[in-house]
Scaffold this motif. Sequence first.
Motif, PDB file in Angstrom:
ATOM      1  N   PHE A 244       0.834  -1.202   0.000  1.00 46.36           N
ATOM      2  CA  PHE A 244       0.000   0.000   0.000  1.00 46.36           C
ATOM      3  C   PHE A 244       0.873   1.258   0.000  1.00 46.36           C
ATOM      4  O   PHE A 244       0.662   2.177  -0.793  1.00 46.36           O
ATOM      5  N   PHE A 245       1.864   1.296   0.897  1.00 48.16           N
ATOM      6  CA  PHE A 245       2.742   2.464   0.949  1.00 48.16           C
ATOM      7  C   PHE A 245       3.596   2.573  -0.313  1.00 48.16           C
ATOM      8  O   PHE A 245       3.886   3.674  -0.777  1.00 48.16           O
ATOM      9  N   GLY A 246       3.983   1.433  -0.882  1.00 49.65           N
ATOM     10  CA  GLY A 246       4.723   1.450  -2.137  1.00 49.65           C
ATOM     11  C   GLY A 246       3.902   2.039  -3.270  1.00 49.65           C
ATOM     12  O   GLY A 246       4.427   2.778  -4.113  1.00 49.65           O
ATOM     13  N   ALA A 247       2.612   1.732  -3.305  1.00 45.39           N
ATOM     14  CA  ALA A 247       1.741   2.285  -4.349  1.00 45.39           C
ATOM     15  C   ALA A 247       1.616   3.800  -4.212  1.00 45.39           C
ATOM     16  O   ALA A 247       1.635   4.523  -5.219  1.00 45.39           O
ATOM     17  N   ILE A 248       1.500   4.286  -2.990  1.00 44.37           N
ATOM     18  CA  ILE A 248       1.416   5.742  -2.782  1.00 44.37           C
ATOM     19  C   ILE A 248       2.715   6.410  -3.218  1.00 44.37           C
ATOM     20  O   ILE A 248       2.703   7.428  -3.921  1.00 44.37           O
ATOM     21  N   LEU A 249       3.849   5.833  -2.828  1.00 45.10           N
ATOM     22  CA  LEU A 249       5.144   6.398  -3.231  1.00 45.10           C
ATOM     23  C   LEU A 249       5.315   6.359  -4.747  1.00 45.10           C
ATOM     24  O   LEU A 249       5.851   7.291  -5.346  1.00 45.10           O
ATOM     25  N   ALA A 250       4.853   5.279  -5.370  1.00 48.07           N
ATOM     26  CA  ALA A 250       4.966   5.172  -6.826  1.00 48.07           C
ATOM     27  C   ALA A 250       4.121   6.241  -7.519  1.00 48.07           C
ATOM     28  O   ALA A 250       4.574   6.862  -8.486  1.00 48.07           O
ATOM     29  N   LEU A 251       2.906   6.455  -7.023  1.00 52.60           N
ATOM     30  CA  LEU A 251       2.060   7.490  -7.631  1.00 52.60           C
ATOM     31  C   LEU A 251       2.680   8.875  -7.487  1.00 52.60           C
ATOM     32  O   LEU A 251       2.586   9.704  -8.389  1.00 52.60           O
ATOM     33  N   LEU A 252       3.302   9.120  -6.356  1.00 49.47           N
ATOM     34  CA  LEU A 252       3.956  10.417  -6.163  1.00 49.47           C
ATOM     35  C   LEU A 252       5.213  10.566  -7.012  1.00 49.47           C
ATOM     36  O   LEU A 252       5.536  11.660  -7.460  1.00 49.47           O
ATOM     37  N   GLY A 253       5.921   9.477  -7.250  1.00 42.68           N
ATOM     38  CA  GLY A 253       7.213   9.574  -7.902  1.00 42.68           C
ATOM     39  C   GLY A 253       7.233   9.347  -9.401  1.00 42.68           C
ATOM     40  O   GLY A 253       8.227   9.653 -10.057  1.00 42.68           O
TER      41      GLY A 253
END
Length: 186
Positions: free
Chosen positions: A87-96
């Motif tokens: 879940f946190f990886g998906a948020i970081l991916a969307l931001l990056g």
Amino acid sequence: MANVATEIVAFLLTISGWILVSSTLPTDYWKVSSVDGTVITTATFWSNLWKTCVTDSTGVSNCKDFPSKLALDGESAEMISSVCLGFFGAILALLGMKCTTFGGSETTKARLTVLSGFTFVLSGVCCMTACSIYARRITTEFFDPLFVAQKFELGAALFIGWSGSVLCILGGLLFCLPLSGGFSIK
């Protein structure tokens, strides 16, 4: 343009893997009773991380939850950690990702993407470890000639978890590649 396409492929791989890993947690069939050597099967025993159940020949199921959350195997904690990391990886991916308009400068976005990749790889490794330890226990009991209790076979949830973890690891590795031309961590 190739970098954006690589990011999108990595994002699709990791999200697909995370969905599979997440669907593994509530799946009922982590292990299923073996019918090896049985002439007539009157009941099927199956279990997951949270409960153990029996289904009789008429299709009626009777389940028993594990009495305490502290009595659960370590695999349940690893699976929950895997889902949270994804879940946190998906948020970081969307931001990056380069194709998004928020997340900061190109260097910041590149760092977020690499951090997302590491998070997804860790998520995949957690799930792979949990499924493999669980499967090892099942196969060890199955092939042990001195084990006289009910023997089980690998359930569908383990295969879903393994495939989801492979997708998370592959997509995470794609994210870990330095996708921007002048990217360097300082």
